[in-house]
Structure formats: structure tokens, C-alpha cells
Design an enzyme around this catalytic site. Structure first.
Site, mmCIF file in Angstrom:
data_model
loop_
_atom_site.group_PDB
_atom_site.id
_atom_site.type_symbol
_atom_site.label_atom_id
_atom_site.label_comp_id
_atom_site.label_asym_id
_atom_site.label_seq_id
_atom_site.Cartn_x
_atom_site.Cartn_y
_atom_site.Cartn_z
ATOM 1 N N ASP A 41 -0.356 -1.889 -5.683
ATOM 2 C CA ASP A 41 0.106 -0.989 -6.738
ATOM 3 C C ASP A 41 0.812 -1.789 -7.837
ATOM 4 O O ASP A 41 1.248 -1.222 -8.843
ATOM 5 C CB ASP A 41 0.964 0.158 -6.191
ATOM 6 C CG ASP A 41 2.225 -0.322 -5.491
ATOM 7 O OD1 ASP A 41 2.405 -1.550 -5.357
ATOM 8 O OD2 ASP A 41 3.031 0.537 -5.073
ATOM 9 N N SER A 42 0.888 -3.110 -7.667
ATOM 10 C CA SER A 42 1.312 -3.983 -8.767
ATOM 11 C C SER A 42 0.404 -3.778 -9.975
ATOM 12 O O SER A 42 0.755 -4.168 -11.092
ATOM 13 C CB SER A 42 1.278 -5.452 -8.323
ATOM 14 O OG SER A 42 0.034 -5.771 -7.741
ATOM 15 N N ASP A 70 -2.907 -0.388 -1.260
ATOM 16 C CA ASP A 70 -1.540 0.131 -1.285
ATOM 17 C C ASP A 70 -1.527 1.651 -1.340
ATOM 18 O O ASP A 70 -2.271 2.268 -2.123
ATOM 19 C CB ASP A 70 -0.819 -0.388 -2.547
ATOM 20 C CG ASP A 70 0.200 -1.464 -2.215
ATOM 21 O OD1 ASP A 70 0.698 -1.497 -1.077
ATOM 22 O OD2 ASP A 70 0.481 -2.275 -3.112
ATOM 23 N N LYS A 85 -1.363 -0.012 3.070
ATOM 24 C CA LYS A 85 -0.033 -0.631 3.122
ATOM 25 C C LYS A 85 1.028 0.376 2.672
ATOM 26 O O LYS A 85 0.840 1.064 1.664
ATOM 27 C CB LYS A 85 0.003 -1.879 2.232
ATOM 28 C CG LYS A 85 1.395 -2.549 2.206
ATOM 29 C CD LYS A 85 1.333 -3.982 1.733
ATOM 30 C CE LYS A 85 1.252 -4.160 0.243
ATOM 31 N NZ LYS A 85 2.377 -3.581 -0.522
ATOM 32 N N GLU A 90 5.409 0.912 2.156
ATOM 33 C CA GLU A 90 6.681 0.202 1.980
ATOM 34 C C GLU A 90 7.809 0.949 2.666
ATOM 35 O O GLU A 90 8.008 2.142 2.406
ATOM 36 C CB GLU A 90 7.014 0.099 0.479
ATOM 37 C CG GLU A 90 6.019 -0.715 -0.308
ATOM 38 C CD GLU A 90 6.415 -0.860 -1.780
ATOM 39 O OE1 GLU A 90 7.522 -0.432 -2.169
ATOM 40 O OE2 GLU A 90 5.598 -1.404 -2.536
ATOM 41 N N GLU A 104 8.632 -9.431 1.515
ATOM 42 C CA GLU A 104 8.781 -9.850 0.111
ATOM 43 C C GLU A 104 10.232 -10.222 -0.203
ATOM 44 O O GLU A 104 11.163 -9.457 0.087
ATOM 45 C CB GLU A 104 8.304 -8.716 -0.819
ATOM 46 C CG GLU A 104 8.432 -9.083 -2.295
ATOM 47 C CD GLU A 104 7.678 -8.163 -3.234
ATOM 48 O OE1 GLU A 104 6.940 -7.271 -2.762
ATOM 49 O OE2 GLU A 104 7.811 -8.354 -4.457
HETATM 50 O O1 KIV Z 1 1.460 -4.361 -5.081
HETATM 51 C C1 KIV Z 1 1.398 -5.551 -4.743
HETATM 52 O O2 KIV Z 1 0.743 -6.372 -5.378
HETATM 53 C C2 KIV Z 1 2.158 -5.971 -3.589
HETATM 54 C C3 KIV Z 1 2.388 -7.433 -3.406
HETATM 55 C C4 KIV Z 1 3.474 -7.858 -4.301
HETATM 56 C C5 KIV Z 1 2.650 -7.781 -1.986
HETATM 57 O O3 KIV Z 1 2.613 -5.163 -2.836
#
Ligand code: KIV
Length: 263
Positions: A45-46, A84, A112, A114, A181
């Protein structure tokens, strides 16, 4: 070509062989990364920041991740793809199932999430329903407003112990991979040694089983890159060699170096 699987990643951990992972958002880069031997990619989600230009990952939607997961899967049919779950898409276990199904249908191998021990029921429910889960601890960017900024986590004994406890609980819930992280190297090593599952670090030193980097950080595109980032394009001169260099340096433990790590 043989698809990359969790069995392969568990074997790498057993053999203490490090592996490189990178974020990917489109088919062209995903193909290029796969051609350079990157077998694990994260549709992070970056993308809210790297592609959409936002200040945080919070505006990203499930539909955004579905779209980019489809693109990446097209470019890298054999890669192990982690997608994500965006902000508020896994607020309850039921909601997480509904949204994880969309990501898995788009081509993800794993989702993934968080957060710490509050995710126990969510992870249990997902894994029991055949959705493999990667957990993300330490600096969790979706919580930036709770954390008060993008800061290194686990620097004092109490928060370090909490992170260790969270990691153990999430593994018990069924988590198969962990992203750590922005935590001190010593803490990342303790967690990596304690867990059976592979641990992937970002800003967590070179003692974890794998590394992940945001592709824009690895290629020197980010305007103000974080301390742990390295511009591999600068030395390599072209994108293919830059990605190969990143992979090599992760595998031989020279990236991340001391200058990219927190103590
Ligand atoms: O969203 C992302 O790119 C991430 C990485 C920073 C691990 O979660």
C-alpha cells in the site's frame, strides 16, 4: 519456471540463506524484477505514496490493491505475491475475509496485515479459510497518526518486549511470514531467532531472513529516502543491474549495512 512457494521460503530460512523482496505495482517492473531473480514481490500500500503521491498509505483502497495485484501477477506469473490489506479493510475478522478474497482472486499468494496481538482472531480466521497471512510489526505505516510519525519502534525494553510477544502470538495464530519495519538490529535478530517463520526486514538491519525495499527507494526515485534505503541504480547504472546488485547484496549480507540500520 517453477512457482515460488512458502515451502521454498521456509527452506531458505532453515538453510540460513537470505532472500530479497521488493515492492512491485505494475506488469513491466514485475517482469523485470522476476527476470533478475526476484521471486517474492509485495504489492504494497506504499503505492499510495509512490504512485498516488499521498503523504500516507491511508487513502489506498482494496480496489487499488486488486488492480495492481492483477498487473503484477500478469508480469510475474511465477513470483510469490504478497498483497497488502489496506487501511480499515481488516477491522473485523469477517471484513478481512471478504477483502482478502478479492486480493487472492486478483492473483495474490498471501495477504499482509499491520498490527500486533489484536489481529490474533483475524489471522486465525483467514488461515483456517486458506488465506496465507504475512504480519507486519514495528513501524506500521497505517498507524502513522497513532505513532506520531514515521519513527523507529522497539527502542526501549518495554516496547521491545511487546514486539517480541506480538510476534510470537501472531505466529501462533497462523502467520506464515513477518515483515519487521524500522526496529533496532538487535531486536530484529531476537525476533528472527525466536520464530520458525521467515522474517523480512526493512530498516531492521541485516540479521533477518529476508529484506524488502520499496522499489522507488531502491532506484533512487524517492525525493527524501529513509535512512535504511539505498539507491542501487546510482552504482549499477541501469535498472536491471541495480536490481541484481540489490539481490546480491541482500544474499551476501552486505545490504543493509551499519549506515542503513538502527541500534
Ligand atoms: O507497503 C509497503 O510497501 C510495505 C513495505 C514498506 C514493507 O508495507
Amino acid at each position: 519456471m517453477k512457482p515460488m512457494t512458502m515451502t521454498d521460503l521456509n527452506q531458505l530460512k532453515k538453510e540460513k540463506r537470505k532472500f530479497a523482496t521488493i515492492t512491485a505495482y505494475d506488469a513491466s517492473f514485475a517482469r523485470l524484477f522476476a527476470e533478475q531473480g526476484i521471486d517474492v514481490m509485495l504489492v504494497g500500500d506504499s503505492l499510495g505514496m509512490t504512485l498516488q503521491g499521498a503523504d500516507t498509505t491511508i487513502p489506498v483502497t482494496v480496489e487499488d490493491i486488486v488492480y495492481h495485484t492483477r498487473c503484477v501477477r500478469t508480469g510475474a506469473p511465477y513470483a510469490f505475491l504478497i498483497a497488502d490489506m489496506p487501511f480499515m479493510s481488516y477491522a473485523t475478522p469477517e471484513q478481512s475475509c471478504e477483502n482478502a478474497a478479492k486480493l487472492m482472486r486478483a492473483g495474490a499468494n498471501m495477504v499482509k496485515v499491520e498490527g500486533g496481538n489484536w489481529l490474533f482472531d483475524t489471522i486465525k480466521m483467514l488461515t483456517e479459510r486458506s488465506v496465507p497471512v504475512c504480519a507486519h510489526l514495528g513501524l506500521t505505516p497505517q498507524s502513522v497518526h497513532i505513532l506520531g510519525g514515521y519513527k523507529v519502534q522497539g527502542r526501549d525494553e518495554i516496547s521491545a518486549n511487546q514486539l517480541i510477544k506480538d510476534a510470537i502470538i501472531l505466529e501462533k495464530a497462523g502467520t506464515q511470514l513477518l515483515v519487521l519495519e524500522c526496529v533496532p538490529v538487535e531486536l530484529a535478530k531476537r525476533i528472527t531467532d525466536k520464530l520458525q517463520i521467515p522474517v523480512i526486514g526493512i530498516g531492521a538491519g541485516n540479521m533477518t531472513d529476508g529484506q524488502v525495499l520499496v522499489m522507488h527507494d531502491a532506484l533512487g526515485i524517492t525525493a527524501s529516502p529513509p535512512k535504511f534505503a539505498k539507491n542501487f541504480l546510482e552504482k549499477a547504472g541501469n535498472i536491471r543491474d541495480a536490481i541484481r546488485l540489490y539481490k546480491e547484496q541482500v544474499e551476501n549480507g552486505t545490504y543493509p549495512g551499519k549506515e542503513h540500520s538502527f541500534y
